[in-house]
Write a protein that holds these residues in place. Structure first.
Motif, PDB file in Angstrom:
ATOM      1  N   ALA A   1       5.869   7.275  14.042  1.00 60.13           N
ATOM      2  CA  ALA A   1       5.716   8.658  14.522  1.00 60.13           C
ATOM      3  C   ALA A   1       5.441   9.549  13.374  1.00 60.13           C
ATOM      4  CB  ALA A   1       6.977   9.180  15.147  1.00 60.13           C
ATOM      5  N   ALA A   2       6.010   9.221  12.128  1.00 58.09           N
ATOM      6  CA  ALA A   2       5.862  10.242  10.949  1.00 58.09           C
ATOM      7  C   ALA A   2       4.445   9.786  10.506  1.00 58.09           C
ATOM      8  CB  ALA A   2       7.026  10.039   9.998  1.00 58.09           C
ATOM      9  N   TYR A   3       4.164   8.442  10.563  1.00 58.42           N
ATOM     10  CA  TYR A   3       2.761   7.743  10.133  1.00 58.42           C
ATOM     11  C   TYR A   3       1.701   8.412  10.588  1.00 58.42           C
ATOM     12  CZ  TYR A   3      -0.474   3.468   9.814  1.00 58.42           C
ATOM     13  OH  TYR A   3      -1.346   2.465   9.630  1.00 58.42           O
ATOM     14  N   ALA A   4       1.717   8.627  11.959  1.00 60.03           N
ATOM     15  CA  ALA A   4       0.711   9.325  12.984  1.00 60.03           C
ATOM     16  C   ALA A   4       0.640  10.889  12.499  1.00 60.03           C
ATOM     17  CB  ALA A   4       1.091   9.182  14.467  1.00 60.03           C
ATOM     18  N   GLN A   5       1.848  11.461  12.406  1.00 62.22           N
ATOM     19  CA  GLN A   5       2.063  13.079  12.203  1.00 62.22           C
ATOM     20  C   GLN A   5       1.474  13.405  10.730  1.00 62.22           C
ATOM     21  OE1 GLN A   5       6.047  13.082  13.234  1.00 62.22           O
ATOM     22  NE2 GLN A   5       5.638  13.946  15.239  1.00 62.22           N
ATOM     23  N   THR A   6       1.682  12.576   9.779  1.00 60.74           N
ATOM     24  CA  THR A   6       1.208  12.875   8.444  1.00 60.74           C
ATOM     25  C   THR A   6      -0.240  12.721   8.512  1.00 60.74           C
ATOM     26  OG1 THR A   6       3.254  11.922   7.519  1.00 60.74           O
ATOM     27  CG2 THR A   6       1.292  12.256   5.973  1.00 60.74           C
ATOM     28  N   ALA A   7      -0.950  11.818   9.073  1.00 63.05           N
ATOM     29  CA  ALA A   7      -2.350  11.768   9.137  1.00 63.05           C
ATOM     30  C   ALA A   7      -3.055  12.905  10.002  1.00 63.05           C
ATOM     31  CB  ALA A   7      -2.590  10.602   9.618  1.00 63.05           C
ATOM     32  N   ARG A   8      -2.277  13.034  11.091  1.00 65.12           N
ATOM     33  CA  ARG A   8      -3.115  14.220  11.960  1.00 65.12           C
ATOM     34  C   ARG A   8      -2.728  15.704  11.593  1.00 65.12           C
ATOM     35  NH1 ARG A   8      -1.716  10.674  17.650  1.00 65.12           N
ATOM     36  NH2 ARG A   8      -3.001   8.541  16.932  1.00 65.12           N
ATOM     37  N   LEU A   9      -1.702  15.989  11.208  1.00 64.20           N
ATOM     38  CA  LEU A   9      -1.253  17.256  10.864  1.00 64.20           C
ATOM     39  C   LEU A   9      -1.861  17.653   9.505  1.00 64.20           C
ATOM     40  CD1 LEU A   9       2.257  17.588  12.308  1.00 64.20           C
ATOM     41  CD2 LEU A   9       0.178  18.140  13.392  1.00 64.20           C
TER      42      LEU A   9
ATOM     43  N   LEU B   1      -3.565  13.403   5.633  1.00 65.15           N
ATOM     44  CA  LEU B   1      -3.299  12.288   4.770  1.00 65.15           C
ATOM     45  C   LEU B   1      -2.804  11.026   5.271  1.00 65.15           C
ATOM     46  CD1 LEU B   1      -1.449  14.823   2.307  1.00 65.15           C
ATOM     47  CD2 LEU B   1      -3.515  13.661   1.965  1.00 65.15           C
ATOM     48  N   PHE B   2      -3.630  10.166   5.120  1.00 64.33           N
ATOM     49  CA  PHE B   2      -3.240   8.691   5.568  1.00 64.33           C
ATOM     50  C   PHE B   2      -2.593   8.032   4.630  1.00 64.33           C
ATOM     51  CE2 PHE B   2      -5.635   4.859   7.320  1.00 64.33           C
ATOM     52  CZ  PHE B   2      -4.530   4.321   7.982  1.00 64.33           C
TER      53      PHE B   2
ATOM     54  N   LYS C   1      -4.208   0.541   3.029  1.00 66.76           N
ATOM     55  CA  LYS C   1      -3.622  -0.840   2.382  1.00 66.76           C
ATOM     56  C   LYS C   1      -3.243  -1.636   3.749  1.00 66.76           C
ATOM     57  CE  LYS C   1      -2.533  -0.214  -1.706  1.00 66.76           C
ATOM     58  NZ  LYS C   1      -2.660  -1.204  -3.035  1.00 66.76           N
ATOM     59  N   ASP C   2      -3.073  -1.005   4.967  1.00 66.30           N
ATOM     60  CA  ASP C   2      -2.498  -1.860   6.296  1.00 66.30           C
ATOM     61  C   ASP C   2      -3.446  -1.351   7.458  1.00 66.30           C
ATOM     62  OD1 ASP C   2      -1.085  -3.227   8.096  1.00 66.30           O
ATOM     63  OD2 ASP C   2       0.737  -2.118   7.762  1.00 66.30           O
ATOM     64  N   PRO C   3      -4.536  -1.938   7.366  1.00 69.50           N
ATOM     65  CA  PRO C   3      -5.615  -1.452   8.397  1.00 69.50           C
ATOM     66  C   PRO C   3      -4.879  -2.232   9.828  1.00 69.50           C
ATOM     67  CG  PRO C   3      -6.504  -3.267   7.083  1.00 69.50           C
ATOM     68  CD  PRO C   3      -5.083  -2.656   6.445  1.00 69.50           C
ATOM     69  N   ASP C   4      -4.275  -3.183   9.810  1.00 70.89           N
ATOM     70  CA  ASP C   4      -3.600  -3.716  11.063  1.00 70.89           C
ATOM     71  C   ASP C   4      -2.827  -2.718  11.856  1.00 70.89           C
ATOM     72  OD1 ASP C   4      -5.284  -5.977  10.606  1.00 70.89           O
ATOM     73  OD2 ASP C   4      -3.642  -7.053   9.849  1.00 70.89           O
ATOM     74  N   THR C   5      -1.809  -2.150  11.117  1.00 71.63           N
ATOM     75  CA  THR C   5      -0.712  -1.367  11.701  1.00 71.63           C
ATOM     76  C   THR C   5      -1.415  -0.120  12.134  1.00 71.63           C
ATOM     77  OG1 THR C   5       1.048  -1.975  10.263  1.00 71.63           O
ATOM     78  CG2 THR C   5       1.217  -0.151  11.339  1.00 71.63           C
ATOM     79  N   ALA C   6      -2.642   0.607  11.461  1.00 68.24           N
ATOM     80  CA  ALA C   6      -3.157   1.671  11.913  1.00 68.24           C
ATOM     81  C   ALA C   6      -3.931   1.334  13.296  1.00 68.24           C
ATOM     82  CB  ALA C   6      -4.126   2.197  11.016  1.00 68.24           C
ATOM     83  N   MET C   7      -4.508   0.235  13.535  1.00 68.16           N
ATOM     84  CA  MET C   7      -5.330  -0.210  14.661  1.00 68.16           C
ATOM     85  C   MET C   7      -4.327  -0.430  15.893  1.00 68.16           C
ATOM     86  SD  MET C   7      -8.486  -0.039  13.936  1.00 68.16           S
ATOM     87  CE  MET C   7      -9.629  -0.810  15.077  1.00 68.16           C
TER      88      MET C   7
END
Length: 361
Positions: free
Chosen positions: A282-290, A293-294, A331-337
Motif C-alpha cells: 500500500a505504501a509502495y503505491a502511495q509513495t509513487a502516486r502521492l 517517487l518510485f 529494481k523490481d519491475p515484476d512487483t510493480a507490474m
C-alpha cells in the motif's frame, strides 16, 4: 546582467567527507562513481496521509549510480580492496549489493563473484549484476546461507568480502546522515529506514553521532527501523530460518549488523517494528502516486511504519522527519507490474476515440 551559478563537480562521498573517513590512508586513490549527493525531497502529501502536523523529507537513494544506497558503502569497500591488492571481491546479496559490487569492481578492474539465493532476486538487480560483468552463483538456499559461504571464502588472503560485515561499508554509508544534516542545517527529530541486514541503520546512527561529536548538529534523531513481518528477526528476538516477504531486499533472517541496529534504537530512543507485506505494498503505491517517487518495496516498509506511527499520534507536532528510500522502483519491475493488473486502453489514433475513452466531453 544575469547571474550564472557554477556547478562544481561532486567528487563522491569519500572525497567530500574525507575528514570523517579516518580509515582511509593519506593519498589513497579512491574508486568512485560519484555516488551520494542524492536529493532530500519534501513529501507533504505523505505527511498529511500520516496525520500531518510535521515536516517529512525523503532521501531518494534510488538516484545513486547503481540505483541504491549500497553505492555509498561500495566506494569504500572497493577502494580498500584495491589498497589491499585483492585479486577477487565477493559478496552475498539479495540484489542491490551485487549490483553495486559488480559496478564498482568493473570500475576498479577487479574480478567480482556474487552469491545469490536462487530464484529470489528482483529482475532489475539481476540484470545489473550481469551487465556489469559479475560472475553469478545461485545457491539452493537463502541469503543467510550465501553470507555464511562468503565468510568462509573471505578467510583466503587475496579475497575481499564487500558485504557489510566489512566495516568500511558502514563508514561509506554513514555519509547519507551527513548529507541530510547538511541540507536541513540540523538533524531531523526522527529518521525512518528499512531494516534487512541492518548495516544501514547502524551506519546512519554512526554518522549522526559523529556530526554531533564534531558540533555540526545539536540533537540526535530517534532511529525508527522497519522489518517485513515475514522476515523480522530483530523484532521477534530470534533468527528466522525461512524468511518470506515481497520486499526481497530485506528478506534476511539473521542480520549481520543485528547488534548495531539494536544499539542504534536503544541509544536513540527509537523503535524497530514490523510491517506486513500488505502495508508495504500500500505504501509502495502511495509513495509513487502521492509524491512521484518510485522506490522498491523494501524502501516503503518505513513509509508504512511512518503512516502507522503518525496515525497513532507518535510523531509530535512540529517534528522534522526524514526517511530513506533505499532503492529505485525499477529494481523490481515484476512487483510493480503485479500491483497494476490493468492493461492500457487500446483505441484508434483519433482525437474523438481518445476523448471517448477518457469520458471527457
Amino acid at each position: 546582467m544575469m547571474h550564472h551559478q557554477t556547478l562544481s563537480a561532486w567528487p563522491g562521498v569519500l572525497e567530500f567527507y574525507r575528514p570523517y573517513m579516518t580509515w582511509l590512508p593519506e593519498g589513497a586513490s579512491i574508486v568512485t562513481l560519484q555516488e551520494g549527493n542524492t536529493p532530500l525531497i519534501p513529501a507533504p502529501r505523505l505527511a498529511e496521509l500520516a496525520g500531518g502536523g510535521f515536516e517529512l523529507f525523503l532521501k531518494y537513494e534510488g538516484v545513486n549510480p547503481t540505483a541504491s544506497f549500497k553505492d555509498r558503502g561500495m566506494t569504500a569497500a572497493m577502494t580498500q580492496a584495491v589498497i589491499r591488492k585483492a585479486k577477487l571481491v565477493i559478496c552475498a546479496s539479495t540484489g542491490n549489493t551485487s549490483a553495486s559490487a559488480a559496478a564498482y569492481a568493473g570500475r576498479a578492474g577487479l574480478r567480482c563473484v556474487v552469491l545469490l539465493p536462487h530464484g529470489k532476486i528482483a529482475l532489475g538487480k539481476l540484470a545489473q549484476a550481469r551487465m556489469y560483468g559479475a560472475e553469478i552463483i545461485a545457491l539452493r538456499g537463502n541469503f543467510d546461507d550465501a553470507l555464511r559461504l562468503v565468510r568462509e571464502l573471505g578467510a583466503r588472503p587475496d579475497v575481499e568480502v564487500v558485504n557489510s560485515i566489512n566495516p568500511v561499508r558502514i563508514e561509506g554509508q554513514k555519509s547519507a546522515a551527513f548529507e541530510i544534516c547538511d541540507v536541513l542545517g540540523r538533524a531531523p527529530d526522527f529518521h525512518f529506514l528499512p531494516v534487512g541486514n541492518a548495516g544501514n541503520i547502524t551506519a546512519y546512527w554512526k554518522g549522526f553521532n559523529e556530526y554531533h561529536k564534531h558540533g555540526r548538529i545539536s540533537i540526535l534523531p530517534k532511529m525508527c527501523g522497519f522489518q517485513a513481518a515475514g522476515s523480522a528477526p530483530i523484532v521477534t528476538g530470534k533468527p528466522v530460518t525461512d524468511p518470506q516477504t515481497v520486499a526481497t531486499a530485506i528478506r534476511i533472517g539473521n542480520p549481520a549488523s543485528w547488534q548495531g541496529a539494536s544499539a542504534a534504537v536503544a541509544e536513540s530512543g527509537g523503535v524497530i517494528e514490523s510491517v506486513t507485506d500488505a502495508e508495504i505494498l500500500a505504501a509502495y503505491a502511495q509513495t509513487a502516486r502521492l509524491e512521484g517517487l518510485f522506490a522498491e518495496p523494501a524502501s516503503t516498509a518505513p513509509v508504512a511504519g511512518l503512516l502507522r506511527m503518525g496515525r497513532q499520534g507518535l510523531i509530535p507536532k512540529g517534528s522534522v522527519v526524514t526517511l530513506t528510500l533505499t532503492g529505485h522502483g525499477l529494481k523490481d519491475p515484476d512487483t510493480a507490474m503485479d500491483q497494476n493488473k490493468i492493461d492500457a486502453v487500446v483505441v484508434e489514433p483519433h482525437l474523438d476515440a481518445v476523448m471517448e475513452s477518457l469520458a471527457f466531453s
